[in-house]
Design an enzyme around this catalytic site. Structure first.
Site, PDB file in Angstrom:
ATOM      1  N   ASP A 105      50.667  34.808  37.500  1.00 15.76           N
ATOM      2  CA  ASP A 105      50.138  33.975  38.571  1.00 15.76           C
ATOM      3  C   ASP A 105      50.610  32.549  38.312  1.00 15.76           C
ATOM      4  O   ASP A 105      50.453  32.040  37.205  1.00 15.76           O
ATOM      5  CB  ASP A 105      48.601  34.024  38.521  1.00 15.76           C
ATOM      6  CG  ASP A 105      47.975  34.249  39.867  1.00 15.76           C
ATOM      7  OD1 ASP A 105      48.083  33.355  40.714  1.00 15.76           O
ATOM      8  OD2 ASP A 105      47.372  35.329  40.072  1.00 15.76           O
ATOM      9  N   ASP A 211      49.773  31.005  43.755  1.00 18.31           N
ATOM     10  CA  ASP A 211      48.450  30.678  44.254  1.00 18.31           C
ATOM     11  C   ASP A 211      48.519  29.594  45.331  1.00 18.31           C
ATOM     12  O   ASP A 211      49.177  28.564  45.127  1.00 18.31           O
ATOM     13  CB  ASP A 211      47.635  30.159  43.057  1.00 18.31           C
ATOM     14  CG  ASP A 211      46.166  30.028  43.359  1.00 18.31           C
ATOM     15  OD1 ASP A 211      45.515  31.052  43.617  1.00 18.31           O
ATOM     16  OD2 ASP A 211      45.660  28.894  43.339  1.00 18.31           O
ATOM     17  N   HIS A 343      41.034  39.997  44.020  1.00 20.83           N
ATOM     18  CA  HIS A 343      39.900  39.406  43.295  1.00 20.83           C
ATOM     19  C   HIS A 343      39.106  38.414  44.142  1.00 20.83           C
ATOM     20  O   HIS A 343      38.105  37.885  43.660  1.00 20.83           O
ATOM     21  CB  HIS A 343      40.430  38.708  42.044  1.00 20.83           C
ATOM     22  CG  HIS A 343      41.329  37.558  42.397  1.00 20.83           C
ATOM     23  ND1 HIS A 343      42.558  37.742  42.999  1.00 20.83           N
ATOM     24  CD2 HIS A 343      41.157  36.233  42.293  1.00 20.83           C
ATOM     25  CE1 HIS A 343      43.102  36.570  43.233  1.00 20.83           C
ATOM     26  NE2 HIS A 343      42.291  35.623  42.817  1.00 20.83           N
ATOM     27  N   ASP A 344      39.558  38.129  45.356  1.00 21.99           N
ATOM     28  CA  ASP A 344      38.830  37.194  46.230  1.00 21.99           C
ATOM     29  C   ASP A 344      38.116  37.913  47.363  1.00 21.99           C
ATOM     30  O   ASP A 344      37.580  37.260  48.266  1.00 21.99           O
ATOM     31  CB  ASP A 344      39.801  36.180  46.854  1.00 21.99           C
ATOM     32  CG  ASP A 344      40.394  35.232  45.831  1.00 21.99           C
ATOM     33  OD1 ASP A 344      39.714  34.927  44.839  1.00 21.99           O
ATOM     34  OD2 ASP A 344      41.537  34.794  46.035  1.00 21.99           O
TER      35      ASP A 344
HETATM   36  C1  GLC Z   1      43.379  31.414  45.293  1.00 14.91           C
HETATM   37  C2  GLC Z   1      42.839  32.343  44.256  1.00 14.91           C
HETATM   38  C3  GLC Z   1      41.387  32.097  44.114  1.00 14.91           C
HETATM   39  C4  GLC Z   1      41.192  30.668  43.671  1.00 14.91           C
HETATM   40  C5  GLC Z   1      41.907  29.690  44.589  1.00 14.91           C
HETATM   41  C6  GLC Z   1      42.034  28.357  43.956  1.00 14.91           C
HETATM   42  O1  GLC Z   1      42.836  31.627  46.530  1.00 14.91           O
HETATM   43  O2  GLC Z   1      43.132  33.661  44.595  1.00 14.91           O
HETATM   44  O3  GLC Z   1      40.776  32.990  43.239  1.00 14.91           O
HETATM   45  O4  GLC Z   1      39.834  30.348  43.670  1.00 14.91           O
HETATM   46  O5  GLC Z   1      43.208  30.093  44.885  1.00 14.91           O
HETATM   47  O6  GLC Z   1      42.939  28.411  42.896  1.00 14.91           O
END
Ligand code: GLC
Ligand code: CA
Length: 582
Positions: A105, A211, A343-344
Site C-alpha cells: 500500500d 491510497d 477493509h473500509d
Molecule cells: C483509504 C484507506 C482507509 C484510510 C484512508 C486514509 O480510504 O483505505 O482505510 O482511512 O484512505 O488513509
C-alpha cells in the site's frame, strides 16, 4: 477475425486476481492478539490454493495506528507489532516461490503527524520541511474569532484544518487530525515519494495499491465548499481536492517509475463519477495507473448526509453501475478493478445480497460468480472467500474500534438516545469494523486467529464455529473452493472472460443479474439470482432459449443436466448462480 477492442492490449495485470490482506486481523503468529507478517507467511499456501495471482498487503509500516496503519511514521520500516523488514523480505520470497506477486500500500496523500517530516515541518515556519505540508494562516470572522481557512468537512468528523499553537497556523488533514496532508506542489515531496517506491520495488515488491491517490492535487485557492448539509458548519469539499488540477501530471511521474519495473498499480479514487476523468488515469497508452477503485457502489447505501445516514440499495442501481463502467472501459481501452469488499466496507453477503444466516454461503458463491466473471481484475478481501459476515447485531459501541464510527458516535449529542440507537443500527450495516474482525481460521477458541486465552485486539465474530477456513478447506462444496473454481474458469476461458465484451440482459430486474461475455463466436451467459426465493428467470424475454454447456453452477458444480436451461423459463433456487455457454 480480429478480437474485440479489449484485447488490443493484453497484459498480465488484466489476467490476474488479487487477494487483499489487512494485517491486524489476518493471522496472529505470536499470541499477542494482533495479526502479523509471520502469520501471513503461514497462510500463503491457503492463498495460492485459492487460485490467486497477487497478494496485496495493506500498510504494515511504522505507525501510531490512529487509522490502522494509514498513518505512516516511517515508510522504510515495519511496525513492531507486525514484524520486521526481514519478515517482509521473507513474505515477498514466499509469494514469489509460489508464483504469486506482491503489492504494498502506498499511502502518500498524507503521513502520520509522528513522521519526522511533519515533526520538522511543525517545528518552525522557516524549517526546510515547512512546505512539505499544507499550512495556512487563520481567517477571522466579523467578531474577531479565529476561523479555519475554509469550511471543508473532514472524513473523520469536524474541520479538515487543525490549529497549531506553536507556529500559529492551520495545517490541512483530509483524514484524521493525526494524518496531515503532504504538499505535492513541492517537488522534494514528490521526489521523496518516488524514492519510497523505488526502494520497495528494488526489494522485489511488484507494485502498489495507492491510497486516495486522486486527492494529492488540491485547488490552490482552497475555496469554501457549497453548503450541502445545513446542520453543520463543515461541508464536503471534494470538488476542490478530488482529481485536482495537477493530478495527471503527478500520476505520469509515478507511471514512469512503474513502467521501469513493469509494476502493478491500482489507485484508490473516492468521489469521482466522471468516466472520462477516470479514463485519463487508466487508459492503456497514457501510462498512469492500471486501474482504479471506484466508489459508486460502496456508497450506494449511504443516506443524504453520508455513511451513517440511513439509505437503501437496489440491485438495479448496482447493475447500472457495473454496466456503465464495463462498457465504457471496454470501448475506450481502459480497465476496471472488480471488488465488493475491503477493509473500509461491510461484508458483501450482508450489504449486496442481504442474505439471511441460512443462505449466507449460497449468497457468497453467487456474488463471486457475478463479480469475478466481469471484465476487470478481481479482488478478494480476506474472509470473503469463506463467506464472513458483518459484526453481530448485539454489538454495543464499546466493540467498535474504527475511528470512523467512534468519532461519529462522539459527534452525537450525549443524551440523544434515539440518534444513538439509529447510529448503532447503521454501524452494524456500514461501519468499517464489519470488514475488520479477525479472520476465522477454525472452530477453536478465538477462531484460531490467535492462541487460546488471548484477547484478540478486536472481537471475533460469533459465527466462527460454522463459518471458518478449516471447515471451508475440508468441504469440497465450500465458498472457498468455489472461488478457486471461478478464478480458474476465468483463466480457462481467458479470451472471453478477460478480453470479451459485456452485455447486460434483463436490466429492470431486481431479482436477477444476467450478462453475457462474448469473444468472437464464443458467448457465455453469467446468470445470478439475488433473492432467497425460488424464482423463474424469463430466458425467452431476454432472447435466450437454450444453452450448449453448463460451465458452472453454484449449487451443483458443473455436472448438471442441461434440460433445466432450455425453454422459455428457467427456475433458479435461492441465490443460485449459473454460467452457461450459449
Ligand atoms: C483509504 C484507506 C482507509 C484510510 C484512508 C486514509 O480510504 O483505505 O482505510 O482511512 O484512505 O488513509
Ligand atoms: Ca502477533
Amino acid at each position: 477475425m480480429a478480437g474485440p477492442r479489449n484485447s488490443n492490449h493484453r497484459a498480465w495485470w488484466k489476467e490476474s486476481s488479487v487477494y487483499q490482506i489487512w494485517p491486524a486481523s489476518f493471522k496472529d503468529s505470536n499470541d499477542d492478539g494482533i495479526g502479523d507478517i509471520s502469520g501471513i507467511i503461514s497462510k500463503l499456501d491457503y492463498i495460492k490454493d485459492l487460485a490467486i495471482d497477487i497478494v496485496w498487503l495493506c500498510p504494515a509500516f511504522k505507525s501510531p495506528q490512529v487509522d490502522m496503519g494509514y498513518d505512516i511514521s516511517d515508510y522504510y520500516d515495519i511496525a513492531d507489532e507486525y514484524g520486521t523488514v526481514a519478515d517482509v523480505d521473507k513474505l515477498i520470497a514466499g509469494c514469489h516461490e509460489r508464483g504469486m506477486k506482491f503489492l504494498m500500500d502506498l499511502v502518500v496523500n498524507h503521513t502520520s503527524d509522528q513522521h519526522e517530516w511533519f515533526k520538522q515541518s511543525r517545528s518552525s515556519k522557516d524549517n526546510p520541511y515547512r512546505d512539505w505540508y499544507i499550512w495556512k494562516p487563520a481567517k477571522y470572522d466579523e467578531n474577531g474569532n479565529r476561523q479555519p481557512p475554509n469550511n471543508w468537512f473532514c472524513r473523520f468528523q469536524g474541520s479538515v484544518w487543525e490549529w497549531d499553537e506553536h507556529t500559529q497556523e492551520y495545517y490541512l488533514h483530509l483524514y484524521a487530525v493525526e494524518q496531515p496532508d503532504l504538499n505535492w506542489e513541492n517537488p522534494p515531496v514528490r521526489k521523496a515519494v518516488h524514492d519510497i517506491m523505488r526502494f520497495w520495488l528494488d526489494k522485489g515488491c511488484d507494485g502498489f495499491r495507492m491510497d486516495v491517490i486522486n486527492l494529492i492535487s488540491k485547488d490552490q485557492s482552497y475555496p469554501d465548499a457549497p453548503i450541502t448539509n445545513p446542520n453543520r458548519p463543515w461541508q464536503w469539499g471534494h470538488m476542490y481536492y478530488a482529481n485536482g488540477p495537477r493530478l495527471h501530471e503527478y500520476l505520469q511521474e509515478l507511471g514512469e517509475i512503474l513502467k521501469d519495473y513493469d509494476a502493478f498499480s491500482v489507485g484508490e479514487m473516492p468521489f469521482v463519477k466522471d468516466e472520462k476523468e477516470v479514463l485519463r488515469a487508466v487508459q492503456f497508452e497514457r501510462n498512469e495507473l492500471n486501474m482504479i477503485f471506484n466508489f459508486e457502489h460502496v456508497n450506494m447505501d449511504y443516506g443524504k448526509y453520508g455513511q451513517f445516514d440511513p439509505g437503501s440499495l437496489q440491485l438495479t442501481d448496482l447493475k447500472n453501475f457495473f454496466e456503465r463502467w464495463q462498457t465504457f472501459m471496454y470501448a475506450n481501452d481502459g480497465w476496471n478493478a472488480l471488488y465488493l469488499e475491503n477493509h473500509d466496507n461491510p461484508r458483501s453477503i450482508d450489504r449486496y445480497a442481504k442474505a439471511s444466516e441460512e443462505h449466507g454461503l449460497d449468497a457468497s458463491k453467487m456474488l463471486a460468480t457475478a463479480l469475478a466473471l466481469q471484465a476487470g481484475t478481481p479482488f478478494v478481501y480476506q474472509g470473503q472467500e469463506i463467506g464472513m459476515r458483518n459484526v453481530p447485531k448485539s454489538w454495543g459501541i464499546e466493540e467498535y474500534k474504527d475511528l470512523g464510527a467512534v468519532n461519529h458516535w462522539k459527534s452525537l449529542p450525549k443524551d440523544d438516545k434515539e440518534a444513538q440507537a439509529i447510529a448503532l443500527v447503521e454501524y452494524q450495516k456500514k461501519s468499517r469494523d464489519n470488514g475488520r474482525t479477525p479472520v476465522q481460521w477454525s472452530a477453536a477458541e478465538n477462531a484460531g486467529f490467535t492462541g487460546p486465552g488471548v484477547k484478540p485486539w478486536m472481537s471475533v465474530n460469533t459465527n466462527y464455529t460454522t463459518v471458518n477456513a478449516e471447515a471451508a478447506v475440508k468441504d469440497p462444496h465450500s465458498t472457498y473452493h468455489y472461488w478457486a473454481t471461478v478464478l480458474k474458469l476465468r483463466k480457462q476461458y481467458l479470451d472471453t472472460f478477460v478480453y470479451g465484451d459485456f452485455t447486460l440482459l434483463d436490466k429492470p430486474s431486481q431479482e436477477f443479474f444476467a450478462y453475457t461475455r462474448q469473444y468472437d463466436d464464443q458467448k457465455i451467459l453469467v446468470l445470478s439470482h439475488w433473492t432467497e426465493k425460488t424464482l423463474d428467470w424469463d430466458a425467452a424475454a431476454n432472447g435466450v432459449n437454450t444453452a450448449k454447456q453448463v460451465l458452472l453452477n453454484s449449487y451443483e458444480g458443473t455436472d448438471e443436466a442441461l434440460p433445466r436451461f432450455s425453454g422459455d423459463k428457467w427456475t433458479l433456487r435461492p441465490y443460485e448462480a449459473v454460467v452457461l455457454i450459449l
